[in-house]
Design an enzyme around this catalytic site. Structure first.
Site, PDB file in Angstrom:
ATOM      1  N   TYR A  70     -35.492 -22.596   0.997  1.00  0.00           N
ATOM      2  CA  TYR A  70     -36.000 -23.600   1.937  1.00  0.00           C
ATOM      3  C   TYR A  70     -34.840 -24.139   2.782  1.00  0.00           C
ATOM      4  O   TYR A  70     -34.918 -24.195   4.011  1.00  0.00           O
ATOM      5  CB  TYR A  70     -36.648 -24.739   1.146  1.00  0.00           C
ATOM      6  CG  TYR A  70     -37.321 -25.782   1.998  1.00  0.00           C
ATOM      7  CD1 TYR A  70     -38.676 -25.691   2.293  1.00  0.00           C
ATOM      8  CD2 TYR A  70     -36.606 -26.858   2.524  1.00  0.00           C
ATOM      9  CE1 TYR A  70     -39.300 -26.650   3.075  1.00  0.00           C
ATOM     10  CE2 TYR A  70     -37.212 -27.813   3.309  1.00  0.00           C
ATOM     11  CZ  TYR A  70     -38.564 -27.709   3.583  1.00  0.00           C
ATOM     12  OH  TYR A  70     -39.173 -28.652   4.363  1.00  0.00           O
TER      13      TYR A  70
ATOM     14  N   ASP B 289     -44.947 -34.155   3.340  1.00  0.00           N
ATOM     15  CA  ASP B 289     -45.559 -34.402   2.029  1.00  0.00           C
ATOM     16  C   ASP B 289     -45.634 -35.890   1.716  1.00  0.00           C
ATOM     17  O   ASP B 289     -46.658 -36.404   1.257  1.00  0.00           O
ATOM     18  CB  ASP B 289     -44.763 -33.691   0.929  1.00  0.00           C
ATOM     19  CG  ASP B 289     -44.622 -32.204   1.202  1.00  0.00           C
ATOM     20  OD1 ASP B 289     -45.331 -31.700   2.086  1.00  0.00           O
ATOM     21  OD2 ASP B 289     -43.794 -31.558   0.543  1.00  0.00           O
TER      22      ASP B 289
ATOM     23  N   ASP C 249     -42.444 -29.329  10.188  1.00  0.00           N
ATOM     24  CA  ASP C 249     -42.098 -30.769  10.134  1.00  0.00           C
ATOM     25  C   ASP C 249     -40.610 -31.015  10.364  1.00  0.00           C
ATOM     26  O   ASP C 249     -40.225 -31.864  11.164  1.00  0.00           O
ATOM     27  CB  ASP C 249     -42.619 -31.450   8.848  1.00  0.00           C
ATOM     28  CG  ASP C 249     -42.112 -30.867   7.537  1.00  0.00           C
ATOM     29  OD1 ASP C 249     -41.426 -29.815   7.552  1.00  0.00           O
ATOM     30  OD2 ASP C 249     -42.405 -31.466   6.473  1.00  0.00           O
TER      31      ASP C 249
ATOM     32  N   SER D  41     -46.352 -32.337  -5.852  1.00  0.00           N
ATOM     33  CA  SER D  41     -46.306 -33.277  -6.966  1.00  0.00           C
ATOM     34  C   SER D  41     -45.038 -34.130  -6.881  1.00  0.00           C
ATOM     35  O   SER D  41     -45.053 -35.298  -7.266  1.00  0.00           O
ATOM     36  CB  SER D  41     -46.363 -32.530  -8.297  1.00  0.00           C
ATOM     37  OG  SER D  41     -45.352 -31.552  -8.338  1.00  0.00           O
TER      38      SER D  41
END
Ligand code: GLA
Length: 384
Positions: free
Chosen positions: A220, A170, A36, A125
């Site tokens: 990340y 997300d 992404d 979440s």
């Protein structure tokens, strides 16, 4: 508006006549990992695990936030919002900060949050809580932002208040999910198409390593930097290239030395962008076997070339590879822990989970959790 989703019992004590309740789900991603933020494609879907927020106007100067899960309340003046790293409230405050940054006047409000998306399991979440907050405040105060704008704003909240330079997958999946459908999202143009996920006699099973991905945010951001470094190397010879989306395998061979770590990072991403497009054709043509093989290939790439897997994730994927009831499996999400996603024949689920629970405890010394997931709608007001 009254949808098909119910208010969880845990939230009931916080609901009054005027209270608005918003549900925003976690997500799975079938294929297309770490693509992404490289302007590639992803194939996520919203699931039947979600974050719920109950919001009321208070008229005062504060945001009064309560977490049912942590049984904790914090009160912060809207005029004085700052990140609280590592705390549940930072995701909510990050969204308020973004709204303020866009020039909206945010009046005082109270917000109670409850969720059943397992934390740190790679089911997003954090995006769910950001999107629930953004959607709820947008409705409550009539800011008039579109879902796309809410997704982008929630992504920025994650960048600035959670410190993860995440892509758009997300937040987009949480806001745009559609029951029984996957979303093929082009992360460059934000154009998307839904298609029904037809798994015939199979289901989606998540196996949760119970390893919280604590390394995830720093590593990340490192991966993101390596991809950008790769793009810069290619740009030296191909100036029209703006992201790894525009890069071919031949350009990588030509411009990035094979011994540079950036080489294998970029190779994985370019291969994964191609794999997703071919995988969509497999799904549309009903060839689940071919799709499953691509999931394994994605896992191998994430583990060996992108190096975002871990021992427990590798164990779970290796353990299902030879099982005839499993069509495909791979680690899912950012990595370093969380879940594997498995396509499994319905009547094989019970035996598989029972065998793996036993062997995982012996080999990895941890308790395995498993979730069968259904694909559900994205963010909505469930009481308003
Ligand atoms: C995390 C990020 C997403 C995406 C995935 C990896 O979930 O939040 O934007 O990059 O990792 O595909």
């Amino acid at each position: 508006m009254q949808g098909p989703y119910r208010i969880p019992g845990a939230l009931q004590p916080f609901i009054h006549t005027q209270t608005m309740v918003v549900r925003s789900p976690g997500r799975i991603n079938l294929i297309g990992e770490h693509t992404d933020y490289n302007n590639g494609f992803v194939l996520p879907a919203a699931i039947d695990k979600a974050v719920y927020v109950a919001v009321d106007k208070t008229g005062g100067p504060d945001c009064r936030l309560h977490s049912v899960d942590f049984n904790e309340t914090v009160t912060v003046p809207v005029a004085d919002i700052k990140p609280v790293p590592g705390h549940w409230s930072t995701y909510i405050l990050g969204v308020v900060a973004q709204l303020k940054g866009k020039g909206f006047i945010v009046p005082g409000f109270s917000l109670t949050v409850y969720g059943d998306v397992p934390l740190g399991a790679g089911l997003s979440s954090s995006a769910a809580i950001e999107c629930a907050t953004a959607f709820a405040l947008n409705e409550l105060f009539g800011f008039g932002l579109s879902r796309k704008e809410l997704a982008l704003l929630s992504q920025k909240a994650e960048h600035e208040y959670a410190g993860v330079q995440c892509g758009i997958m997300d937040q987009f999946a949480s806001l745009f999910g559609k029951k029984d459908n996957v979303i093929q999202l082009d992360c460059r143009s934000l154009e998307y198409t839904y298609f029904p996920l037809e798994l015939k006699d199979a289901v989606i099973l998540l196996l949760d390593t119970q390893v919280k991905h604590s390394l995830a945010s720093s590593e990340y951001n490192v991966r993101r930097g390596q991809c950008e470094a790769g793009v810069a190397m290619v740009q030296a010879k191909h100036p029209f290239v703006a992201s790894l989306r525009d890069v071919t395998l031949a350009m990588i061979e030509e411009c990035i030395p094979a011994e540079d770590i950036v080489y294998k990072r970029c190779r994985f991403v370019v291969e994964e962008i191609i794999r997703l497009q071919e995988g969509c054709l497999d799904l549309l043509g009903g060839d689940l076997h071919a799709f499953g093989q691509k999931m394994y290939a994605t896992h191998d790439g994430l583990s060996r070339e992108y190096e975002v897997s871990c021992r427990e994730l590798d164990y779970l994927v290796t353990a299902v590879r030879a099982r005839p009831e499993v069509t495909g499996a791979r680690m899912m999400g950012g990595g370093f822990g969380g879940c594997t996603i498995n396509i499994v024949k319905k009547d094989g689920v019970e035996g598989l989970v029972s065998d793996l629970t036993a062997s995982y405890a012996v080999e990895m010394g941890k308790e395995l959790k498993s979730y069968l997931v259904n694909i559900e709608d994205g963010t909505s007001v469930i009481k308003g």
